[in-house]
Motif scaffolding. Structure first.
Motif, mmCIF file in Angstrom:
data_model
loop_
_atom_site.group_PDB
_atom_site.id
_atom_site.type_symbol
_atom_site.label_atom_id
_atom_site.label_comp_id
_atom_site.label_asym_id
_atom_site.label_seq_id
_atom_site.Cartn_x
_atom_site.Cartn_y
_atom_site.Cartn_z
ATOM 1 N N PHE A 38 0.822 -1.202 0.000
ATOM 2 C CA PHE A 38 0.000 0.000 0.000
ATOM 3 C C PHE A 38 0.859 1.255 0.000
ATOM 4 O O PHE A 38 0.415 2.329 0.405
ATOM 5 N N GLY A 39 2.083 1.145 -0.472
ATOM 6 C CA GLY A 39 2.967 2.298 -0.530
ATOM 7 C C GLY A 39 2.536 3.297 -1.577
ATOM 8 O O GLY A 39 1.906 2.955 -2.565
ATOM 9 N N GLU A 40 2.891 4.542 -1.373
ATOM 10 C CA GLU A 40 2.445 5.610 -2.261
ATOM 11 C C GLU A 40 2.993 5.471 -3.680
ATOM 12 O O GLU A 40 2.385 5.909 -4.632
ATOM 13 N N ASN A 41 4.158 4.855 -3.819
ATOM 14 C CA ASN A 41 4.824 4.842 -5.119
ATOM 15 C C ASN A 41 4.656 3.537 -5.871
ATOM 16 O O ASN A 41 5.258 3.346 -6.915
ATOM 17 N N MET A 42 3.833 2.635 -5.361
ATOM 18 C CA MET A 42 3.789 1.329 -5.984
ATOM 19 C C MET A 42 3.054 1.346 -7.317
ATOM 20 O O MET A 42 3.438 0.659 -8.249
ATOM 21 N N ASP A 223 -1.894 -8.864 -4.305
ATOM 22 C CA ASP A 223 -1.363 -7.734 -5.081
ATOM 23 C C ASP A 223 -2.438 -7.135 -5.989
ATOM 24 O O ASP A 223 -2.476 -5.919 -6.207
ATOM 25 N N GLN A 224 -3.344 -7.968 -6.501
ATOM 26 C CA GLN A 224 -4.435 -7.455 -7.330
ATOM 27 C C GLN A 224 -5.424 -6.632 -6.500
ATOM 28 O O GLN A 224 -5.896 -5.575 -6.937
ATOM 29 N N VAL A 225 -5.738 -7.128 -5.305
ATOM 30 C CA VAL A 225 -6.628 -6.388 -4.413
ATOM 31 C C VAL A 225 -5.994 -5.062 -4.028
ATOM 32 O O VAL A 225 -6.661 -4.010 -4.010
ATOM 33 N N GLY A 226 -4.696 -5.090 -3.740
ATOM 34 C CA GLY A 226 -3.988 -3.851 -3.412
ATOM 35 C C GLY A 226 -3.969 -2.865 -4.560
ATOM 36 O O GLY A 226 -4.119 -1.648 -4.363
ATOM 37 N N TYR A 228 -6.280 -2.609 -6.924
ATOM 38 C CA TYR A 228 -7.617 -1.988 -6.960
ATOM 39 C C TYR A 228 -7.721 -0.889 -5.906
ATOM 40 O O TYR A 228 -8.167 0.233 -6.193
ATOM 41 N N TYR A 229 -7.332 -1.203 -4.686
ATOM 42 C CA TYR A 229 -7.501 -0.268 -3.566
ATOM 43 C C TYR A 229 -6.733 1.025 -3.803
ATOM 44 O O TYR A 229 -7.273 2.136 -3.643
ATOM 45 N N GLU A 230 -5.487 0.899 -4.202
ATOM 46 C CA GLU A 230 -4.646 2.096 -4.401
ATOM 47 C C GLU A 230 -5.082 2.893 -5.630
ATOM 48 O O GLU A 230 -5.088 4.126 -5.606
ATOM 49 N N THR A 231 -5.446 2.195 -6.701
ATOM 50 C CA THR A 231 -5.894 2.903 -7.900
ATOM 51 C C THR A 231 -7.210 3.625 -7.624
ATOM 52 O O THR A 231 -7.420 4.762 -8.074
ATOM 53 N N SER A 232 -8.092 2.998 -6.867
ATOM 54 C CA SER A 232 -9.342 3.632 -6.487
ATOM 55 C C SER A 232 -9.092 4.915 -5.700
ATOM 56 O O SER A 232 -9.745 5.949 -5.934
ATOM 57 N N LYS A 233 -8.158 4.873 -4.776
ATOM 58 C CA LYS A 233 -7.823 6.077 -4.001
ATOM 59 C C LYS A 233 -7.261 7.175 -4.897
ATOM 60 O O LYS A 233 -7.607 8.353 -4.749
ATOM 61 N N LYS A 234 -6.405 6.798 -5.817
ATOM 62 C CA LYS A 234 -5.797 7.793 -6.707
ATOM 63 C C LYS A 234 -6.837 8.442 -7.616
ATOM 64 O O LYS A 234 -6.774 9.640 -7.898
ATOM 65 N N LEU A 235 -7.791 7.643 -8.083
ATOM 66 C CA LEU A 235 -8.860 8.213 -8.897
ATOM 67 C C LEU A 235 -9.674 9.225 -8.092
ATOM 68 O O LEU A 235 -10.043 10.291 -8.600
ATOM 69 N N GLU A 236 -9.950 8.901 -6.851
ATOM 70 C CA GLU A 236 -10.696 9.840 -6.007
ATOM 71 C C GLU A 236 -9.910 11.136 -5.783
ATOM 72 O O GLU A 236 -10.464 12.234 -5.837
ATOM 73 N N GLN A 237 -8.620 10.997 -5.557
ATOM 74 C CA GLN A 237 -7.785 12.186 -5.366
ATOM 75 C C GLN A 237 -7.725 13.020 -6.638
ATOM 76 O O GLN A 237 -7.789 14.252 -6.598
ATOM 77 N N GLN A 238 -7.622 12.348 -7.775
ATOM 78 C CA GLN A 238 -7.471 13.050 -9.038
ATOM 79 C C GLN A 238 -8.745 13.794 -9.436
ATOM 80 O O GLN A 238 -8.687 14.928 -9.920
ATOM 81 N N TYR A 239 -9.905 13.171 -9.209
ATOM 82 C CA TYR A 239 -11.163 13.762 -9.667
ATOM 83 C C TYR A 239 -12.006 14.336 -8.531
ATOM 84 O O TYR A 239 -13.120 14.799 -8.750
ATOM 85 N N LEU A 298 -11.136 -9.109 -1.556
ATOM 86 C CA LEU A 298 -11.566 -8.028 -2.444
ATOM 87 C C LEU A 298 -12.835 -7.369 -1.923
ATOM 88 O O LEU A 298 -12.958 -6.142 -1.968
ATOM 89 N N PHE A 299 -13.777 -8.150 -1.421
ATOM 90 C CA PHE A 299 -15.031 -7.558 -0.968
ATOM 91 C C PHE A 299 -14.798 -6.584 0.183
ATOM 92 O O PHE A 299 -15.384 -5.495 0.225
ATOM 93 N N SER A 300 -13.937 -6.962 1.114
ATOM 94 C CA SER A 300 -13.611 -6.069 2.225
ATOM 95 C C SER A 300 -12.986 -4.771 1.733
ATOM 96 O O SER A 300 -13.317 -3.677 2.206
ATOM 97 N N ALA A 301 -12.098 -4.885 0.726
ATOM 98 C CA ALA A 301 -11.459 -3.683 0.166
ATOM 99 C C ALA A 301 -12.497 -2.796 -0.518
ATOM 100 O O ALA A 301 -12.441 -1.564 -0.414
ATOM 101 N N MET A 302 -13.462 -3.400 -1.204
ATOM 102 C CA MET A 302 -14.488 -2.623 -1.887
ATOM 103 C C MET A 302 -15.407 -1.921 -0.890
ATOM 104 O O MET A 302 -15.812 -0.772 -1.102
ATOM 105 N N LEU A 303 -15.743 -2.598 0.206
ATOM 106 C CA LEU A 303 -16.539 -1.943 1.246
ATOM 107 C C LEU A 303 -15.803 -0.734 1.811
ATOM 108 O O LEU A 303 -16.400 0.314 2.059
ATOM 109 N N ALA A 304 -14.506 -0.890 2.007
ATOM 110 C CA ALA A 304 -13.712 0.214 2.553
ATOM 111 C C ALA A 304 -13.661 1.399 1.604
ATOM 112 O O ALA A 304 -13.717 2.554 2.042
#
Length: 401
Positions: A38-42, A223-226, A228-239, A298-304
């Protein structure tokens, strides 16, 4: 496709092409868990230059999901007929071929390409944008043909209207990606589609222990769940907002089964009756969900994150249900392909179909509704027999540089 396959004995493909059988694809036996998941640069920053999908001027967008077309180069012609009738009636803006797009029986690279071409042409002929995910059977012909998933993805990407990218580097699986859909004005995304590779089969062992007694399908890796989670956060930050989205994976989540019974441990008709009301379940369940032995998280990550509105799979051909599991729709698309197992006996082809998703950017969740359509709705012959056809010519509709 589920474990019903292993109990079918010699199928139509064996009779038609006895020499074309191939061994199952190699299992995923390695685990590359990144040290700083979950690092910022991954993960790379979310990109907007690849956005090619857009809501229409009324703010509407339609998606069709075809699952388990699953055939070789001599596909059952009714599969193509069903795809074409659905496309002509629904006129979708985007199509997902959600895994097990082809099957065993292809002996050469040419036959592999012909099998893929069969299911690509219905969209290409109509100028409809589309993309694929991979299932557990897509690599069944790899040992004879030499084409693996990366080769298949490269071939799909040669089509003019295909929207797949190479996929996120360093992740388990092939072609993991997301597709943003621009709003009607075309100036920012209104929806997002996650396409993820849920794998094939569980590794033979982990830490020296085998999976005897457990389900032997694969699962989304950490790694796939991670990603999704990090990309989802970045999309929220970007838009500056969460982008509503749908997830397409081939193999179901454990939560699909939990939802059907409104229980983890109990599986009675009374449990299901409770679940129907609690989770607003519609549709049929005619076989056990065939997920892997480990819950991916994945479901837990999506709920979060709170951005995913639905997760839709295939794999279990004769399940068509959908329900609302704690704010996230979980569902199946049934089975599009006539060349593989269906219901028993004369009802074999009754549930061949596709799933339709209607989106409206003017609503809060954007996903307005989803429903199944079936071959029987279009007057397609449902006789439980084989109706294979010769493969369509290659190259005619390919043209993307």
């Amino acid at each position: 496709m589920s474990n019903q396959d292993s109990n079918r004995g010699v199928d139509r493909r064996s009779f038609l092409k006895i020499g074309g059988m191939s061994t199952l694809a190699l299992t995923l036996g390695t685990f590359d868990f990144p040290g700083e998941l979950f690092g910022e640069n991954m993960y790379a920053e979310a990109k907007t230059e690849d956005i090619k999908l857009q809501f229409n001027r009324n703010g509407k967008f339609k998606i069709v999901q075809f699952n388990d077309t699953q055939d070789d180069e001599r596909i059952d012609g009714r599969t193509i007929q069903l795809m074409e009738k659905v496309l002509d009636k629904e006129k979708p803006d985007f199509v997902v071929l959600n895994g097990d797009n082809i099957a065993e029986g292809c002996d050469t690279p040419l036959e592999m390409k012909q099998a893929m071409n069969n299911v690509a042409l219905p969209m290409e002929k109509r100028g409809i944008k589309w993309a694929v995910t991979f299932g557990n059977h897509d690599e069944d012909s790899t040992s004879k043909s030499g084409m693996d998933e990366e080769d298949m993805l490269a071939f799909y990407r040669t089509y003019r209207f295909n929207q797949n990218r190479v996929g996120e580097k360093g992740l388990t699986g092939t072609g993991n990606m997301n597709l943003l859909i621009n709003n009607a004005k075309g100036n920012k995304p209104a929806f997002n589609i996650w396409l993820m590779d849920s794998g094939r089969y569980a590794p033979k062992t982990i830490a020296g222990q085998d999976f005897n007694g457990y389900p032997t399908w694969d699962w989304l890796r950490f790694d796939q769940v991670g990603w999704y989670y990090e990309t989802s956060k970045k999309l929220e930050q970007q838009y500056r907002k969460k982008i509503p989205s749908l997830v397409f994976i081939h193999i179901p989540l454990w939560e699909h089964r939990f939802m059907w019974y409104a229980s983890v441990d109990h599986r009675t008709e009374a449990n299901h009756a409770t679940a129907v009301n609690k989770h607003q379940i519609v549709g049929e369940r005619n076989e056990d969900e065939c997920m892997g032995p480990i819950n991916s998280g994945l479901f837990s990550a999506m709920l979060a994150r709170g951005d995913v509105k639905g997760v839709f799979c295939g794999h279990d051909h004769i399940n068509t249900y959908c329900g609302n599991y704690y704010g996230i729709l979980l569902g199946y698309a049934g089975n599009t392909g006539f060349g593989t197992y269906g219901l028993p006996g004369a009802e074999r082809n009754r549930l061949r179909g596709a799933r339709v998703f209607n989106l409206d950017e003017n609503t809060e969740n954007v996903l307005v509704e989803t429903h199944m359509v079936f071959a029987k709705d279009y007057g397609i012959d449902l006789t439980a027999n084989d109706q294979s056809i010769d493969p369509a010519p290659l190259d005619k509709h390919q043209g993307k540089n």
